[in-house]
Design an enzyme around this catalytic site. Sequence first.
Site, PDB file in Angstrom:
ATOM      1  N   GLU A  20      23.852 -15.995   5.067  1.00 37.72           N
ATOM      2  CA  GLU A  20      24.601 -15.139   6.010  1.00 37.72           C
ATOM      3  C   GLU A  20      25.898 -15.791   6.488  1.00 37.72           C
ATOM      4  OE1 GLU A  20      21.802 -13.978   9.061  1.00 37.72           O
ATOM      5  OE2 GLU A  20      20.287 -13.433   7.567  1.00 37.72           O
ATOM      6  N   ASN A  71      22.980 -16.115   0.035  1.00 36.86           N
ATOM      7  CA  ASN A  71      21.987 -15.116   0.447  1.00 36.86           C
ATOM      8  C   ASN A  71      22.472 -14.388   1.685  1.00 36.86           C
ATOM      9  OD1 ASN A  71      19.240 -13.961   0.256  1.00 36.86           O
ATOM     10  ND2 ASN A  71      18.900 -15.027   2.198  1.00 36.86           N
ATOM     11  N   HIS A  92      16.974  -5.936   3.832  1.00 34.36           N
ATOM     12  CA  HIS A  92      16.315  -5.468   5.057  1.00 34.36           C
ATOM     13  C   HIS A  92      16.812  -4.042   5.311  1.00 34.36           C
ATOM     14  CE1 HIS A  92      14.421  -9.249   6.110  1.00 34.36           C
ATOM     15  NE2 HIS A  92      15.574  -9.886   6.044  1.00 34.36           N
ATOM     16  N   GLU A 132      14.373 -10.667   0.640  1.00 28.93           N
ATOM     17  CA  GLU A 132      13.689 -10.464   1.927  1.00 28.93           C
ATOM     18  C   GLU A 132      13.359  -8.981   2.175  1.00 28.93           C
ATOM     19  OE1 GLU A 132      15.811 -12.309   5.154  1.00 28.93           O
ATOM     20  OE2 GLU A 132      16.455 -14.006   3.958  1.00 28.93           O
ATOM     21  N   ASP A 135      12.243  -5.505   3.184  1.00 33.09           N
ATOM     22  CA  ASP A 135      11.356  -4.698   4.011  1.00 33.09           C
ATOM     23  C   ASP A 135      12.080  -3.392   4.318  1.00 33.09           C
ATOM     24  OD1 ASP A 135      11.638  -7.117   6.749  1.00 33.09           O
ATOM     25  OD2 ASP A 135      13.122  -5.651   6.057  1.00 33.09           O
TER      26      ASP A 135
END
Length: 386
Positions: A175, A226, A262, A291, A293
Amino acid sequence: MRRSIRSLLVATATAALVVPLCGVTAANASPPGFSNADKDALRNQAPADLAIGSAVWGRQQLMSYDPKAPTEYQQVLGAQFSSLTPENDMKWDALRPAPDVYDFESADALVAYAKANHQEVRGHTLLWHSQNPAWVTEASRTWTCDEARTVLEDHIRTVVGHFKGEIYEWDVANEIFQDTWDNGGVKLRTEANPFLKACADDPVGLLADAFQWAHEADPEAVLFLNDYNAEGVNAKTDAYYALSQELLDRGAPLGGFGAQAHLSLQYGFDTSLQENFERFAALGLKVAITEADVRIPLLEGETGPTAEQVATQSDRYDALLEACLNVDACSSFTVWGFPDANSWVPDVFPGEGWATPFEDDFTPKPAFDAMLESLTEATPGTSPRR
Ligand code: G3I
């Protein structure tokens, strides 16, 4: 070429090998002696070169692991996934309680569990603006760039060296770009990230060195950038694409680009994910969903999602996986934890939840079923992995 055809070719070619390549196994191949015939397991239906993973908080879930008496969570984690990502155990605040202290206890427990369950580990993360210990936040107020570099280099060489040979992919820089809506728009986080701030005169030089230090500490690990909101072709991923080219031009050992994925049903699905993956792959990089979800805005007074929301969640998880399956360079697909009770979402996004592929009693959701079907279709003719 769709992976399915390629994986069939690989499977055929591999079968012809007289002697298995000693010590060289594809991302998801189970080492000899490991048998898990469960055909309803994601790891067993995945292509041999695609790791299927989950985040796990080792400190919470794995410190008292007993292979003879695993918890139900530990059973599902080992049966379904071939890769683990430490949700928090390898972050600065977990590893570095003090400037001269490294605490590997929970990270080592996670790696030990992974070994016992024939899983690989994605390291997360060596450089981030969040979850830094108080001493870093305090000291960085007066750091020169040289002082910041000294602290970061010691951390990277010590941590990556400690896990040498045990981590197949590292999120080296996490990030590091702001979003369009942040003050200053899409640019490197030279305000929020203490290391980038101290080296704001040449942040790319610091990043190149961070990748070099990690590579020297473990030449086998694939080193990733990432980020979230980095799934499609957009201003943020354009910035990452340009940074990737610059790092590669500098000779930095950048090896991959990770899209966290996400997602929320509040927003649409960015269908340019595969196109985005393909452009990073064309640079010679691996790509990954790191990651995943899909959080659901729970309607007022409702404790669970509607049937329509469940169906859309399933479609979104499956679309993420399909994009990965359609790009050969996609090396890993990781969900950000399960079951819903372990999810970070409700604490951060009040009113949203039900984000993971499993319910709290470990009942697989339709999203799990859709991903299992896509994995099975991507590996036609191969029996469940042994
Ligand atoms: O360690 C303390 C513990 O001592 C205390 O008892 C407990 C009380 O709640 O808090 C614990 O700290 C929590 C920490 O996770 C554990 O290391 C923090 O409260 C909590 O805010 C923190 O949340 C993590 C979050 O990153 C922090 O930004 C989530 O678990 C984790 O899932 C989330 O993961 C990030 C990825 O690393 C990067 N991508 C985004 C993703 C979601 O934010």
